[in-house]
Write a protein that holds these residues in place. Structure first.
Motif, mmCIF file in Angstrom:
data_model
loop_
_atom_site.group_PDB
_atom_site.id
_atom_site.type_symbol
_atom_site.label_atom_id
_atom_site.label_comp_id
_atom_site.label_asym_id
_atom_site.label_seq_id
_atom_site.Cartn_x
_atom_site.Cartn_y
_atom_site.Cartn_z
ATOM 1 N N UNK A 1 0.835 -1.201 0.000
ATOM 2 C CA UNK A 1 0.000 0.000 0.000
ATOM 3 C C UNK A 1 0.869 1.249 0.000
ATOM 4 N N UNK A 2 1.966 1.211 0.783
ATOM 5 C CA UNK A 2 2.854 2.363 0.871
ATOM 6 C C UNK A 2 3.515 2.663 -0.469
ATOM 7 N N UNK A 3 3.910 1.602 -1.189
ATOM 8 C CA UNK A 3 4.498 1.816 -2.528
ATOM 9 C C UNK A 3 3.457 2.283 -3.531
ATOM 10 N N UNK B 1 4.631 10.779 2.119
ATOM 11 C CA UNK B 1 4.283 9.457 1.585
ATOM 12 C C UNK B 1 5.392 8.928 0.683
ATOM 13 N N UNK B 2 5.989 9.812 -0.139
ATOM 14 C CA UNK B 2 7.059 9.369 -1.029
ATOM 15 C C UNK B 2 8.279 8.916 -0.248
ATOM 16 N N UNK B 3 8.583 9.588 0.845
ATOM 17 C CA UNK B 3 9.691 9.154 1.687
ATOM 18 C C UNK B 3 9.430 7.759 2.240
ATOM 19 N N UNK C 1 7.310 5.228 9.577
ATOM 20 C CA UNK C 1 6.157 5.561 10.411
ATOM 21 C C UNK C 1 4.856 5.123 9.754
ATOM 22 N N UNK C 2 4.732 5.401 8.453
ATOM 23 C CA UNK C 2 3.505 5.014 7.742
ATOM 24 C C UNK C 2 3.370 3.506 7.736
ATOM 25 N N UNK C 3 4.455 2.825 7.422
ATOM 26 C CA UNK C 3 4.401 1.358 7.342
ATOM 27 C C UNK C 3 4.041 0.749 8.690
ATOM 28 N N UNK C 4 4.642 1.260 9.755
ATOM 29 C CA UNK C 4 4.338 0.730 11.088
ATOM 30 C C UNK C 4 2.883 0.992 11.452
ATOM 31 N N UNK C 5 2.413 2.183 11.123
ATOM 32 C CA UNK C 5 1.022 2.518 11.431
ATOM 33 C C UNK C 5 0.067 1.634 10.629
#
Length: 430
Positions: A149-151, A320-322, A330-334
């Motif tokens: 999802x992050x990618x 998000x790009x980072x 942080x996004x991935x962990x969340x």
């Protein structure tokens, strides 16, 4: 399908196919041997019939069994090829009717296996939500999904920008904000703020700020200069400005100290009445409503608002790009924690699972209903493309062994019928 693409050559046959072929050959040999035995028995019985009349029954049995065996041999062979290579009508039934068989097979599957009722009944037996819950509750799988999802999120943002959806969303949000009544909304916010006496905390800050001003040298000098300007000159000769300043600051400081120490001070009650009155005015006053709407409209139309929106969007995109580049976990962990929590909650809530399963049944059954004609056509097309020789070979090795037993049954039934007819002839026609 894999077997159909192979040639009939020995090298391409699997061990399972070779075992089936060997079994088919054995049964064929036994059926042929039984037929030869029937012919031999018939000949022997006819020769001995004059000497031993009872052999007439044996001859009748053998004769009818031979006829039955030959007839069933013809029927079995006619399914797959022309008997003895002769161009007899209605033989080689399977190769000659490949197209019709393919269409009927596809139609049969569409009508009987992909009908709405059976499909829904089968789908209801599956617990899709439990599988989803188990899958999401696994932290490794949830982490993998969060990485995916992050990618994907930067591509989604790019698609939103290129499609003009971003501007559309911004305009839509602004239009919706324009519809919101500003004064009643502000009144509700203030009511929430005053519910836990938050306005008194604000009042305390005001009191502390005023106390600080009364002890500030620059403020005192400015106040004294102002008093000096307002007093007649004769009073300034006796330094009345300093006296008045001291009295004013002392009285104000004493008042502010009392207010700060007394939670029930009358000045606080007056501030309560002022705030409550202002909230009621916001709710009911048309003048306040017009002013609030104008203020809201002017605020939304200012170019700085678009700049703030662009700044927020660009910051979100950069964040998000980072994360998509693996620089921000942080996004991935969340996301991982969120997916795991969803899976755990789903596993504990039977009502949500039931609703989710019902949704799966509706969605999948609708999909099957819309695609079943395509499935039927696909099956028919695949069968039509099969090589005739290979198709016949495949069917024969899988059901040919059972079909050969029809020849045995034909000999037995034919023999019994022959004996019955022989007895009928001797009893009623002799």
């Amino acid at each position: 399908m894999a077997k159909l693409t192979a040639t009939a050559g020995h090298d391409n046959r699997t061990l399972e196919d070779q075992a089936k072929i060997a079994a088919l050959r054995r049964v064929k040999f036994m059926a042929a041997a039984a037929l030869v035995c029937c012919v031999a028995l018939f000949a022997i019985a006819r020769i001995l019939e004059k000497t031993y009349p009872v052999m007439g029954v044996v001859a009748a049995f053998a004769e009818a069994a031979t006829i039955g065996g030959l007839a069933d041999w013809y029927a079995v062979v006619a399914l797959f090829r022309r008997p003895l290579g002769l161009p007899i009508p209605h033989t080689a039934i399977i190769p000659a009717n490949q197209t019709r068989i393919a269409d009927n097979l596809g139609h049969f599957i569409e009508v009987n296996f992909l009908a709405p009722g059976p499909v829904r009944e089968k789908l209801r037996q599956a617990d899709f939500s439990a599988q989803v819950a188990d899958w999401l509750a696994d932290e490794k799988r949830a982490a993998g999904l969060s990485r995916f999802v992050e990618r994907l999120m930067p591509r989604m943002l790019t698609a939103i920008e290129q499609s003009g959806l971003r501007n559309f969303i911004g305009e839509h949000v602004r239009a919706e904000l324009e519809k919101l009544p500003a004064a009643p909304l502000a009144a509700e916010l203030l009511s929430t703020f005053t519910h836990d006496r938050g306005h008194q905390k604000l009042f305390d800050e005001i009191v502390r700020a005023l106390s600080g001003l009364l002890s500030d040298e620059k403020t005192l000098v400015a106040m004294r200069d102002k008093i000096h300007e307002e007093l007649p000159s004769i009073f300034n000769m006796f330094r009345a400005d300093a006296y008045l300043l001291n009295k004013i600051t002392a009285s104000a400081a004493s008042l502010l100290k009392d207010v700060n120490e007394d939670p029930d001070h009358p000045l606080r009650e007056e501030f309560d009445r002022f705030v409550q009155g202002f909230i009621e005015e916001l709710k009911t006053s048309e003048d306040y409503a017009r002013r609030a709407e104008k203020l809201k409209h002017d605020l939304l139309m200012r170019p700085e608002m678009r700049g703030i929106i662009d700044l927020m969007w660009n910051s979100l995109r950069a964040f998000i790009e980072e994360g998509g580049k693996g620089r921000n976990t942080a996004i991935q962990a969340h996301l991982t924690g969120m997916f795991v929590a969803i899976g755990q909650h789903l596993a504990r809530d039977p009502k949500v699972r039931a609703d989710m399963n019902a949704g799966f049944v509706v969605a999948l059954s609708g999909f099957v209903e819309s695609q079943k004609s395509g499935v039927s056509a696909f099956i028919a097309d695949q069968v039509k493309r099969w090589d005739l020789t290979q198709l016949t070979w495949l069917i024969e090795i899988n059901i040919g062994k059972d079909l050969q037993y029809i020849r045995f049954n034909g000999m037995i039934v034919g023999g019994i019928a022959g004996v019955a007819l022989y007895g009928f002839e001797k009893v009623f026609l002799s």
